[in-house]
Write an enzyme that holds these catalytic residues in place. Structure first.
Site, PDB file in Angstrom:
ATOM      1  N   LYS A  76       0.858  -1.182   0.000  1.00 43.84           N
ATOM      2  CA  LYS A  76       0.000   0.000   0.000  1.00 43.84           C
ATOM      3  C   LYS A  76       0.897   1.237   0.000  1.00 43.84           C
ATOM      4  CE  LYS A  76      -3.954   2.015   2.511  1.00 43.84           C
ATOM      5  NZ  LYS A  76      -4.845   1.888   3.672  1.00 43.84           N
ATOM      6  N   SER A 151      -9.786   1.895   2.531  1.00 43.98           N
ATOM      7  CA  SER A 151      -8.851   2.618   1.699  1.00 43.98           C
ATOM      8  C   SER A 151      -7.794   1.762   1.009  1.00 43.98           C
ATOM      9  CB  SER A 151      -8.146   3.678   2.548  1.00 43.98           C
ATOM     10  OG  SER A 151      -7.300   3.065   3.497  1.00 43.98           O
ATOM     11  N   SER A 175     -10.169  -0.292   6.748  1.00 50.20           N
ATOM     12  CA  SER A 175      -9.484  -0.121   5.459  1.00 50.20           C
ATOM     13  C   SER A 175      -8.801  -1.362   4.900  1.00 50.20           C
ATOM     14  CB  SER A 175      -8.471   1.011   5.549  1.00 50.20           C
ATOM     15  OG  SER A 175      -9.130   2.253   5.433  1.00 50.20           O
TER      16      SER A 175
END
Lengths: 486, 431, 95
Positions: A76, A151, A175
């Site tokens: 990420k 996210s 997330s």
């Protein structure tokens, strides 16, 4: 190989059926082919990845292989990576290159993992659809007209589309688990403090936890083995003996007490999602587990509490982006104040600015007690609900999200509708508890449904074991999105 | 980067708290103070707000009218900010962040100080104390010890305080006094013109000897304090507090009293000897197993000779080339009559020049005072024989002639004669 | 409750954000929706409840008093918008 799990790839590498460089090429080629449509990656550096892979092969050649040696992993874009830009999905950090690696990056690299690239995400991890990214939305491989969740949407979409066998994510209010649910992948948010936040760009520091996204519970365990560990540089990192989470996954389900909170099955829960979750609960029952009704009476307050506390912390955490030391600085400005205003207004997107405003408001003079302090007290009540519930059960099971993946652009005009997506994932991080999501079927449109397991502090091994047993008897996690065939 | 608290910072904070008789909070909390400023790299300062590590306590300040105890509100741990350098960078400011994030202890006093002189006396007392107990090296130029002064004025008879202004950048006691005096005059001027004081932060400019506003007035202060999620509650254990207390050096006030009472020293001398812990240690080391007279002579010597020499060189006692045992060697020769006061000073100079112990110097230079009565009588007889006129003058009643004869004896013995003895022998022979 | 334009401007200013006039109405409307949702928690009686600031009930660990960071100013300042003589440059702090 593209469809293999981390465990399978490890065996193949160990048996020399494939080299790390070959694997890297395979996944890099697939990323190159699919990224234009899915937009799961923000940055890919082929040369860097291949160099990592060559080193892994060299270690294996001299019998020095590490646990994840040669396994390609996507990160990420919230984790700082020295030498490779880290954007956090924001214009603010569009050209930011960190001088150091995050602890998670260090640990995975030490374990031999090969970095495939940096995945797309909601800006500063604020979002539940990956639509707040400055680099454009990520599309769901199961239906590219839909969002992958957020996210960590890029990581989840990449794993679902077989662009990476596994990926890192971060979870503040859901997330990791919410995008895992929406993309038919597995995601684990560990107990707060298990994974160091060093070098992980902060959103809401008392909630943020790094964790893995993969295709099986076993793979989550393999990744967690590498990611978890004490780090003296993070004051909230917990000092405890390391565990091998992959060692004893075949746990006994007999007499396991599964808590089912009615609060997770109320209004707003999609009928198909409810049906799939209930089917999973019946399977556990057939395996000898006992379902017990539990109450989380304050769970309904989790959403407003979270949307006071997380933006409050975020408003402060994001004050460092002022255009002085790194990040976006406006071209023209009249004076210092103007430079701040322009740099920040240009550098942040709408959702981030909204949360900064909410956070600033709830901390401001005259409102602190009514909002921030009240929310902190309610956080305590919610945490106490879990303490009480775990007297009667070993694990709490329910849906990860109220619905399956929704259409792009369908909730961007109403932040509250967007936030409601996280109503089942928010309670666990309020209490610092570990929770994971695994696929448990599909809705009538063929979209994946996620099952959420929430455990007591540091019960990751048990959660992973329960999930593993379920996956031994089901194949939801093995299904492949039709839109991204091999 | 994330903050991790340095154990030494906590230890020193506790040591300070114990030294001023404050409450040590067993549990204290770090908060974030949010505001934008270029020298504040995170956009917030980590500080202690609602629950500081040290609460209360007092500092004794010696004022011309007597001792005054200044009450402390609190002392809290916080992180330092960087520095803004305002010299010209094409119309921009340069920001130096090297010290940002370093732990510091901010000590806040109650509004107990009345005027610049008192404020400076308090700051000096605090400075002496923190250096004494080893929590600070006291270097003001390098910013190890910094002061901000909150200044307000009120009309005589008013009970409420006026609106205050905070003055920063006071990096010497002299500037502090001048800045406070300027600021008080400025505020009085505004009030007498019918204006009102704006609460603000002001910067002292030593070149122009004035204070000026530091942050624009339009900015509303709202620091939005909240507990720092990156730092957990700080817990100080009873055992640690007990250990830090046990390791605490004897405090200056206690030591002053002990020295005064034990050795019957004059207050002024004792005050000099306890002006720093090193000096007091030096003194006490030098008087090991000494009788009261030797103690008195040592005290006078250190407060007089040694201090004057240190001051002239601008060094502290820790850099004194003459060690306490070496000094004691000198005092012992003074006390047993080997050296006259004059010769002792000569030996002292030689010791400062690195020539070794007092005995070695006396030996090498042949400086022993002549106390052999026969030798002295012989010297006196020779002088009397050579100066018949002075002898007559004396017998005719001129006292000055006697002094002249003493001087001749001293001269003849190259200063090594004991003047008291010379006096006695002369009188015996002349009267 | 809902925030007025003036209040939003004040908060934005504190946060060093500018709200453009043309988007002001939409920003305020969405902000107020969020605050409306948050409002629901205010009515709950929390008297006597200890506020919870951290996810786990643990205390601060202390690090030894030792230098752990090397001088990295060149690497850190390589990503800065404006640097001169090892200093970060900003518009004049004091006029």
């Amino acid at each position: 190989m593209l469809n293999a799990t981390v465990a399978e790839l490890s065996s193949a590498l160990a048996a020399r059926r494939v080299s790390s460089v070959e694997l890297a090429h395979l996944f890099l080629d697939r990323i190159e082919r699919l990224n234009a449509s899915l937009n799961a990656f923000i940055t890919v550096d082929r040369a860097h990845t291949l160099e990592d892979a060559r080193r892994a092969d060299a270690r294996r050649a001299r019998q020095d292989a590490r646990p994840l040696d040669g396994i390609p992993i996507a990160h990420k874009d919230i984790y700082c990576t020295a030498g490779l830009r880290t954007t956090c999905g924001s214009r603010m950090l569009e050209n930011f290159v960190s001088p150091y690696d995050a602890h998670v990056i260090e640990r995975l690299s030490t374990a031999g993992a090969v970095m495939l690239g940096k995945t797309n995400m909601d800006e500063f991890a604020m979002g539940s659809s990956n639509e707040t990214s400055y680099f454009g939305p990520v599309r769901n491989p199961w239906d590219t007209a839909r969002v992958p969740g957020g996210s960590s949407g890029g990581s989840a979409a990449a794993v679902a589309a077989r662009m990476a066998p596994a990926a890192t994510g971060t979870d503040t209010g859901g997330s990791i688990r919410q995008p895992a649910a929406l993309t038919g992948t597995c995601g684990l948010k560990p107990t707060y403090g298990l994974v160091s936040r060093y070098g992980m760009i902060a959103f809401a520091s008392s909630f943020d936890q790094g964790g893995p996204i993969a295709r099986t519970a076993q793979d989550l365990a393999l990744l967690l083995n590498a990611m978890a560990g004490f780090d003296a540089r993070d004051s909230t990192s917990i000092e405890r003996a390391p565990e091998d989470y992959a060692r004893a996954l075949d746990i006994d389900l007999k007499d396991l007490r599964i808590g089912v909170p009615e609060e997770f099955f109320g209004d707003g829960l999609d009928a198909d999602v409810r049906a799939r979750v209930e089917e999973a609960l019946r399977w556990f029952g057939a395996e000898g587990a006992r379902t017990v009704p539990v109450r989380l009476p304050n769970a309904g307050l989790a959403l407003p509490v979270y949307y006071v506390l997380a933006p409050a912390e975020a408003s402060s955490n994001l004050s460092r982006y002022d255009g002085v030391r790194y990040g976006h600085r406006a071209q023209d400005y009249a004076d210092l104040l103007d430079m701040y205003l322009r740099s920040r207004t240009e550098g942040f997107g709408e959702e981030v600015k909204r949360r900064i405003l909410v956070g600033t408001y709830v901390l401001s003079h005259g409102y602190y007690d009514a909002y921030y302090l009240q929310a902190q007290k309610l956080r305590r009540l919610i945490a106490q609900d879990f303490v009480a519930a775990y007297r009667d059960c070993d694990v709490i099971v329910g849906p990860t999200t109220p619905t399956t993946a929704f259409a792009l652009d369908s909730k961007m005009d109403d932040p509250v509708q967007m936030y409601l997506n996280d109503i089942y994932t928010i309670p666990a991080p309020l209490a610092g508890l570990p929770a994971l999501s695994i696929p448990c079927g599909f809705d009538r449109q063929g979209l994946p449904v996620g099952l959420q397991l929430t455990g007591n502090h540091f019960s990751e091994a048990r959660l992973l074991g329960i999930a593993h047993r379920y996956q031994q008897a089901s194949d939801w996690h093995l299904r492949m999105p039709a839109e991204t065939p091999l | 980067m994330l903050p991790v608290l340095n154990a030494a910072a906590v230890e020193l904070a506790v040591r300070f708290g114990l030294a001023v008789g404050a409450t040590i909070n067993r549990r204290s909390i770090f908060a974030r103070k949010n505001y934008f400023y270029p020298d504040l790299p995170k956009g917030y300062q980590i500080s202690q707000y609602e629950l500081p590590i040290v609460q209360g306590g007092t500092v004794a300040v010696a004022l011309p009218e007597g001792e005054k105890r200044i009450a402390l509100t609190r002392a809290h741990l916080e992180e330092d900010a960087g520095k803004s350098l305002h010299e010209d960078f094409h119309g921009m400011s340069g920001i130096d962040l090297n010290r940002a994030g370093t732990a510091l202890l901010e000590i806040v006093s109650e509004p107990d100080l009345r005027g610049a002189k008192e404020a400076v006396a308090y700051a000096r007392a605090l400075h002496a104390l923190v250096v004494w107990i080893g929590v600070c090296d006291g270097n003001m130029q390098e910013g190890s010890f910094r002061c901000d002064a909150n200044v307000s004025v009120r009309r005589a008879g008013d009970s409420a305080y006026g609106t205050r202004c905070e003055i920063k950048n006071l990096n010497s006691f002299r500037f502090m006094e001048r800045a406070i005096e300027f600021e008080a005059r400025r505020q009085i001027g505004i009030l007498e013109d019918g204006g009102r004081i704006e609460q603000e932060t002001r910067l002292y400019d030593p070149d122009r000897d004035e204070t000026r506003s530091m942050r624009s007035k339009e900015e509303a202060h709202d620091y939005r304090y909240f507990p720092d999620p990156d730092l957990l509650p700080l817990v100080v254990g009873e055992q640690d507090i007990a250990r830090i207390g046990a390791e605490m050096p004897e405090l200056p006030g206690v030591r002053l009293q002990r020295l005064t009472e034990t050795f019957a020293l004059p207050a002024a001398t004792a005050a000099i000897l306890t002006s720093s812990r090193q000096l007091a240690d030096y003194f006490e080391s030098a008087i090991a197993n000494a009788d009261l007279e030797t103690v008195r002579q040592t005290a006078n010597w250190i407060a007089g000779n040694t201090s004057a020499k240190l001051n002239a060189l601008g060094i502290g006692i820790e850099d004194c080339p003459v060690g306490p045992a070496q000094l004691r060697g000198l005092i012992d020769r003074l006390a047993d009559g080997t050296l006259s006061a004059k010769l002792a000073k000569e030996v002292d100079d030689a010791m400062w020049a690195g020539e070794g112990s007092a005995d070695a110097i006396i030996e090498k230079r042949g400086l022993q005072q002549i106390s052999d009565l026969g030798a002295l009588e012989k010297a006196v007889d020779e002088v009397l024989a050579a100066h018949a006129r002075q002898v007559e003058d004396y017998r005719a009643g001129k006292q000055k002639a006697f002094n002249s004869l003493v001087g001749q004896v001293m001269k003849a013995t190259r200063g090594k004669a004991n003047p008291a003895q010379v006096n006695e022998i002369l009188r015996r022979k002349l009267d | 409750m809902s925030l007025s334009k003036d209040e939003v401007d004040r908060i934005a200013r504190l946060a060093r954000l500018a709200v453009r006039p043309d988007e002001s109405a939409a920003v305020i409307e969405r902000l107020n929706r969020v605050l409306g949702m948050i409002e629901t928690m205010r009515a709950v009686d929390t008297r006597g409840v200890e506020p919870m600031a951290h996810a786990l009930d643990v205390v601060q660990r202390l690090r030894p008093d030792a230098v752990t960071e090397a001088d990295q100013h060149a690497a850190l300042q390589a990503v800065a918008p404006a640097v001169e003589r090892d200093l970060y440059l900003v518009p004049k702090v004091i006029e």
